[in-house]
Structure formats: C-alpha cells, structure tokens
Scaffold this motif. Structure first.
Motif, short mmCIF file in Angstrom:
data_model
loop_
_atom_site.label_atom_id
_atom_site.label_comp_id
_atom_site.label_asym_id
_atom_site.label_seq_id
_atom_site.Cartn_x
_atom_site.Cartn_y
_atom_site.Cartn_z
N ASP A 77 -0.36 -0.38 18.67
CA ASP A 77 -0.80 -0.02 17.31
C ASP A 77 -1.11 1.46 17.21
N GLU A 78 -1.78 1.99 18.26
CA GLU A 78 -2.08 3.44 18.24
C GLU A 78 -0.79 4.26 18.27
N ILE A 79 0.16 3.80 19.08
CA ILE A 79 1.43 4.54 19.17
C ILE A 79 2.14 4.51 17.82
N ARG A 80 2.16 3.32 17.23
CA ARG A 80 2.82 3.17 15.93
C ARG A 80 2.16 4.07 14.89
N SER A 81 0.84 4.16 14.95
CA SER A 81 0.12 4.94 13.96
C SER A 81 0.43 6.44 14.12
N VAL A 82 0.44 6.93 15.38
CA VAL A 82 0.71 8.36 15.59
C VAL A 82 2.16 8.70 15.21
N PHE A 83 3.11 7.89 15.69
CA PHE A 83 4.52 8.20 15.37
C PHE A 83 4.82 7.94 13.89
N GLY A 84 4.03 7.03 13.30
CA GLY A 84 4.21 6.74 11.87
C GLY A 84 3.92 7.95 10.99
N GLY A 85 3.23 8.95 11.53
CA GLY A 85 2.99 10.19 10.78
C GLY A 85 4.27 10.99 10.54
N PHE A 86 5.39 10.59 11.20
CA PHE A 86 6.63 11.37 11.06
C PHE A 86 7.71 10.59 10.32
N GLY A 87 7.42 9.38 9.92
CA GLY A 87 8.42 8.58 9.21
C GLY A 87 8.15 7.10 9.49
N GLN A 88 9.02 6.28 8.92
CA GLN A 88 8.77 4.85 9.07
C GLN A 88 9.17 4.33 10.46
N VAL A 89 8.20 3.73 11.13
CA VAL A 89 8.46 3.20 12.48
C VAL A 89 8.88 1.73 12.34
#
Ligand SMILES: O=C(O)CCC(=O)C(=O)O
Ligand SMILES: [Fe+2]
Length: 346
Positions: free
Chosen positions: A35-47
């Motif tokens: 979830d943390e990874i998804r949230s950080v990478f989600g800052g750059f587009g849809q994961v």
C-alpha cells in the motif's frame, strides 16, 4: 495467481521504456508495504498493480497505466533516498515482460489454505486444533526437555526413536508411553471426522521437530514399513508451506538419500505433480490413504513464502509434533510402487 510475468531487465541502464518498473530495495521484507509503495508511485500516475518481483520480499514490480507515468517515477525516485518509504534508496529500472515459459518456471506454486482445494485423497487439515494457551504449554514442555541436534534442525523422539539413516524405527526398542503433556491431543484426534474411535489410543510414536527460520525438510514419503496408515502433524509457533509431489514413475528407491538432514533432492529431474498448502500454527494435518502412501511431502527451505499473492516472512521457528503408529508387519497398501514392503527390490 503467482508472480506477475515481469522481471528484471538484463544489462545496465534503465532498460527499454515500459509502463512497468522493476524496483529493488523495497518491499515487505524491508518493512515497506504494498500500500505504501502504491501510494508513493501513485504520485506519478495511475498504478495498476504492485507485485512481488521474486521471492525475496525486497523487490517489486510496479505497473502503471502508461509509459509517461513510469518514466516520471523512474526519474524522480531512482537512486535517491525516499522519505515516504523509510528513507530507503530505491533502484528503479524498466521491467521487461518475461516469456511465458520462463515466467512459469519462476512462478511460485499457488499455496492453498484448505486441504480440500488440493484434491489429494486422504489429505486433511483442521485449523485451530489447539488454543494459544495449549500451544504455549506444549512449547514449554518440549523446551524443558533435551533436544537432539541434527545438521539443520533439532528433534525429540518419544515412544520409539526414528532413525534417519534407515528412515525407520526399531520396533523392538520401546522407549515408553507418549508423554502426558500430549494426552489431550491424542484425545482430540478422535474428533477427526471419519476416523475410527480407537485411533488416538493406537498412536505410539511422536517426533517433535524444531525448524529454525528458513529451514525446511527434504521431499520424502514416510517409510511404509515403518508406520501405519495415519500420520498426524501438529504445527506450532510459526507457519510453513508444505508441498506435495506425486512422482509419475513412483518408486520408493528414488527416496531422498541425504541421510540425517541434508538438502539433496535426488528427484529433481523426474516429472511430478506439485501442490502446496499453508500450515498455520495450531493446525493439525492428517496424511492418510493416497496422501500418506503415494505423495512425497516437502517443506521448502525459504525465509519468505508467497500465499495468495501476499509475501509472508517466516519470522519464527516452527515446531511440529508428528504422531504415528509403528508398524509391526509388512505394509499392504494399494501403492506397491512406492512401498518398500511390496517392492521386489526390498
Ligand atoms: O514437520 C512436519 O510437519 C512434518 C515432519 C515429517 O514429515 C516427518 O517427520 O516425517
Ligand atoms: Fe514425513
């Protein structure tokens, strides 16, 4: 579902642009949740998804819906400490789709929760067979008694000693009754659905195994001539994955010849069916019929297991209590090609 079909790119550099990123130094094994990874990478587009890249628990594949987002994330996050991910420096590259056959080979086997899902006749698993308090008492009782050290694990034998060199017991050397601290387990075994009531009374051999984190057990079938039809195994302290293998050409002569505790898998090049189940602490496994006589059981030597796409870190030793009845005559099972009593070579 196993691992995604995306792997680490070969060679240096970021690799060929792709919507999928291979991210190292990141994952549940280093304390970072999906979830943390998804949230950080989600800052750059849809994961679209975050997956384990392998069984390490420290490498993931992050799949975006397009290359633009993936490139933005790669440029921003690669090689820099990321304060939202515990200050870790991530190593980010484009991931490549692996050819199907390679993906299959590297895929972990689906791990089931319930024995019925494996469809192996004679295999049963009862969850929560004992309570937390009972588990604590059993662990205390065996920790108060002397352990025998094998190469990688420790054991205690009650009733009869199991000899690892012959994979058998000396039925003429009775060590005494099973200890009183297991009496309630024997009694409860009669609650196993479909078993004759007297089963509990007849079990006369107990092996306690203590596996340190990451230590498993080589594939084997408990020697037919050593033990009767029913083998019960109670798991304590930590979980493990148990794999079952049905070798297509059978043959007790192919059994693991690694001696007391080695890791040699002499069956590696033979074709076999594989199925796996998770044995949580306090669960009771029963091997009977085909599951007992024709399927090898095996505990992989892993520090990390993947169950239902979740990475589970083995964080504790596992202790198992295996109850069996010593056989006094030859085995007359329906699986002669796996049977040392019925084999012409025996
Ligand atoms: O640890 C277990 O549950 C299984 C042990 C086992 O297979 C054996 O002692 O033969
Ligand atoms: Fe066994």
């Amino acid at each position: 579902m196993g691992l995604p079909r995306f792997g680490r790119p070969k060679g240096g550099g970021g690799g060929q642009p792709s919507p999928n990123l291979y991210v190292a130094n990141c994952g549940p094994a280093v304390g970072i949740s999906y979830d943390e990874i998804r949230s950080v990478f989600g800052g750059f587009g849809q994961v679209k998804g975050v997956y384990a890249a392998d069984e390490s628990g420290a490498r993931v594949v992050v799949c975006f819906d397009g290359e633009v987002s993936a490139r933005a994330a790669l440029e921003a996050l690669n090689g820099r400490p990321c304060s939202d991910l515990g200050g870790r420096s991530l190593h980010v590259r484009y991931s490549v789709e692996r050819p199907v056959c390679q993906a299959k080979m590297n895929d972990s086997l689906p791990v089931h929760t319930y024995a019925s899902e494996l469809k192996i006749p004679g295999l049963y698993l009862l969850h929560d067979f004992i309570s937390l308090g009972e588990e604590k008492e059993l662990l205390g009782a065996v920790d108060d008694r002397p352990w025998n050290s094998l190469v990688k694990r420790r054991v205690q034998h009650y009733g009869y000693e199991f000899r690892y060199d012959t994979r058998n017991v000396d039925a003429n050397r009775h060590l005494g009754e099973l200890p009183s601290f297991v009496s309630f387990i024997l009694e409860r075994i009669s609650s196993f659905p479909g078993l004759p009531c007297a089963t509990n009374a007849s079990l006369d051999q107990l092996t306690v195994n203590e596996y340190p984190v990451g230590v498993g057990l080589s594939p084997h079938i408990d020697t037919h001539s050593a033990f009767e039809d029913l083998i019960f195994s109670l798991s304590l302290a930590g979980p493990c994955i148990m794999e079952f293998r049905r070798y297509l050409e059978g043959g007790w002569l192919h059994k693991d010849v690694s001696g007391s505790d080695g890791n040699v898998d002499s069956l590696e090049n033979t074709k076999f069916l594989r199925k796996a189940i998770c044995l949580p602490p306090r669960s009771m496994l029963l091997l009977s019929a085909e599951a007992r006589y024709a399927w090898h059981h095996y505990i992989p030597h892993h520090k990390i297991d993947i169950v239902m796409d979740k990475v589970i870190k083995r964080s504790s030793r596992r202790v198992s209590f295996t109850f069996r009845k010593v056989r006094t005559g030859p085995c007359r099972c329906e699986f002669p090609s796996y049977c040392d009593s019925q084999s012409k070579h025996a």
